[in-house]
Motif scaffolding. Structure first.
Motif, PDB file in Angstrom:
ATOM      1  N   ILE A 200      44.517 -24.455  20.058  1.00 24.57           N
ATOM      2  CA  ILE A 200      43.338 -24.512  20.927  1.00 24.57           C
ATOM      3  C   ILE A 200      42.261 -25.391  20.325  1.00 24.57           C
ATOM      4  O   ILE A 200      41.717 -26.283  20.985  1.00 24.57           O
ATOM      5  N   THR A 201      41.946 -25.143  19.042  1.00 24.48           N
ATOM      6  CA  THR A 201      40.875 -25.904  18.394  1.00 24.48           C
ATOM      7  C   THR A 201      41.388 -27.183  17.745  1.00 24.48           C
ATOM      8  O   THR A 201      40.606 -28.100  17.478  1.00 24.48           O
ATOM      9  N   ASN A 350      38.206 -14.533  23.571  1.00 31.20           N
ATOM     10  CA  ASN A 350      37.876 -15.408  22.448  1.00 31.20           C
ATOM     11  C   ASN A 350      38.441 -16.793  22.746  1.00 31.20           C
ATOM     12  O   ASN A 350      39.657 -16.959  22.879  1.00 31.20           O
ATOM     13  N   PRO A 351      37.591 -17.773  22.849  1.00 31.36           N
ATOM     14  CA  PRO A 351      38.096 -19.101  23.239  1.00 31.36           C
ATOM     15  C   PRO A 351      39.025 -19.723  22.191  1.00 31.36           C
ATOM     16  O   PRO A 351      39.786 -20.630  22.525  1.00 31.36           O
TER      17      PRO A 351
END
Length: 544
Positions: A200-201, A350-351
């Motif tokens: 994701i990050t 939670n992204p």
């Protein structure tokens, strides 16, 4: 003869005794230590090295043309604390061991420099993708001069579209796995670190093995094996209700837990007419006690002295545990269809959260390398295996390490035979010269490390020397000064900060501090176990 003359005579006698030690050594085998002349020499008939026929994605035994496969780094490294710049100037060479060489013609990669940074790497013939597979990494380490402060770990470098720049290999080069021993100061562990990318990050996170085993390296070859398995279903509950269980027919839920002991009898000396407590005969009514306001004064109670050795008052049967007691039987619980859980404040997603269901699917591996800092030189690496077969790794170990280690142990036993008695010093009546030489040698060896301990621990030698008086005392001082100045010392604390090549993490401070006696005990135990038990770490995927 004057005292000074006696001292000179004693000093000459001490000098002659030292010469006698050297003469005696020519007739008997001296206990050899790393650095002594001829330390690696041995009369053992060493087996010949044979290249393995095992096929693997990567197998390096440092045979011919090794320099065409391995490239030494020319990079520099900047520390984060004082912004010092270091160069990877450590020299590498492929050669046979100089200490206990196990096999004839067996070469390994040796870090030749002390107190410097070393870095060298080699490309893999093909990029390794461990998706849905088992990864096996195995290699040998031989610390020929011991390891007080330094690393001996290996790195599997991450493949990239831009390619790996081998001459710029440093601590900043991305790696997929770092594995192996590291020891300095409070750090003493076998690292297992792997880097995962957050999908994701896009950032990489290091995952460290918790409760890592201690690193144990010496002049013998040590084998390190890492096996990372595929994920499996994980159950944390140690016990589960038996679905077939039913209440037994003889289960009496109404039976009390305790019942009267029908076999109990009142003791003969039981004083049934006496009370366990009586008014304190020594108590005195306070002067300020007012009966109208405070009521009738009653003395406080104290234990009845007549009941000190026997019972008093009305006797009743004592209770005992009921053998028929089973307690109340309860129906096993099932999921409550109306259960909504314990209330808690509402949470939002939670992204950055992601669930890694396949942690063994590492980043692709394109190269292998050693990027270390060490205070001791001549650390040897050999027989590197990278692949997917546990059986092939075990076969390689049997062909190389097991044969090599057995040869090394034979050499050590011949170079340092077990003493006939405690301390290795013969009895005076068996060998008078050896008796004197043994005690003097023990005194000298101990004085190199701690003169005071030598004087206190070997009074027989100290008394003999001290009998000579002033002259020999001066001789002792001169000898001890010479021993201390001749023995090099390595200050590991001053350079420990520059040693680390991986990022500082909380578990880097884990480890134990042991005395020299404990270390020696562990080393002896290791030598006995290592021929049958290899240093193996099996890291399951849940080691996140």
């Amino acid at each position: 003869m004057t005292r000074f003359s006696m001292g000179l005579v004693s000093l000459l006698a001490l000098s002659s005794a030292v010469s006698m030690v050297n003469a005696h050594d020519s007739e008997q085998t001296k206990f050899k230590m790393p650095g002594d002349a001829g330390y690696g020499a041995s009369t053992v008939d060493r087996p010949e090295f044979k290249a393995s026929s095992i096929k693997a994605p990567f197998l390096e035994q440092f045979t011919q043309n090794w320099s065409e496969r391995w490239t030494a780094s020319e990079a520099t490294k900047k520390t984060t604390t004082e912004e010092e710049v270091f160069t990877y100037s450590g020299q590498w060479n492929v050669e046979e061991p100089t200490v206990y060489p196990g096999l004839k013609g067996d070469h390994g990669l040796v870090a030749k420099s002390a107190a410097v940074h070393h870095a060298i790497s080699a490309s893999l013939p093909e990029v390794i993708d461990n998706k849905d597979n088992t990864l096996v990494l195995q290699y040998e380490v031989k610390a020929q001069q011991g390891l007080e402060c330094g690393g001996a770990y290996i790195k599997l470098l991450t493949d990239s579209p831009e390619g790996i720049k081998f001459k710029e290999f440093s601590d900043l080069t991305p790696y997929t796995i770092m594995f192996g021993p590291d020891k300095c100061g409070s750090t003493n562990k076998v690292h297992f670190i792997f880097r995962h990318k957050n999908p994701i990050t896009g950032e990489y996170e290091e995952k460290h093995l918790q409760s890592a085993p201690l690193a144990k390296l010496n002049s013998f070859s040590s084998l390190y094996t890492l096996i990372v398995n595929k994920p499996a279903d994980w159950v944390e509950e140690a016990k589960t209700p038996d679905p077939k269980a039913t209440k037994p027919d003889d289960w009496d839920e109404d039976a009390p837990a305790r019942i009267l002991d029908e076999n109990a009898q009142k003791p003969d000396d039981w004083l049934e007419n006496e009370q366990p407590e009586i008014p304190d005969p020594e108590a005195i009514k306070p002067d300020d006690w007012d009966d109208e306001e405070d009521g009738d004064w009653i003395p406080p109670s104290v234990p009845n002295p007549k009941c000190q050795n026997n019972g008093c008052g009305e006797w009743t049967r004592p209770y005992i545990s009921n053998p028929a007691y089973k307690g109340k039987w309860s129906t096993p619980l099932i999921d409550n269809p109306d259960y909504k859980g314990v209330w808690a404040p509402r949470k939002i997603p939670n992204p950055e959260f992601f669930e890694d269901l396949h942690p063994s699917n590492f980043e692709k591996i394109g190269a292998v390398g050693f990027e270390i800092w060490t205070m001791q030189k001549d650390i040897l690496f050999d027989n590197i295996y990278i692949g997917h077969s546990v059986e092939d790794a075990e076969t390689l170990a049997a062909e190389t390490w097991e044969v090599k280690f057995a040869s090394e142990k034979k050499q050590e036993e011949l170079a340092n035979p077990k003493p006939k008695n405690i301390g290795g010093i013969p009895e005076f009546k068996e060998d008078p010269v050896g008796f004197a030489v043994g005690h003097l040698r023990e005194f000298i060896d101990l004085a190199r490390e701690d003169p005071l301990s030598a004087i206190q621990g070997l009074p027989i030698v100290t008394a003999a020397i001290a009998a000579g008086g002033i002259g020999v005392t001066l001789g002792i001082v001169m000898i001890l000064v010479g021993l201390l100045t001749a023995a090099p010392k390595t200050g590991s604390k001053a350079v420990a900060a520059a040693k680390k090549t991986d990022a500082v993490t909380p578990d880097d401070n884990q480890g134990t501090s042991k005395t020299e006696a404990e270390d020696a005990t562990e080393d002896d135990a290791e030598f006995k176990e290592e021929s049958t038990v290899r240093n193996r770490i099996i890291a399951a995927e849940n080691d996140e």
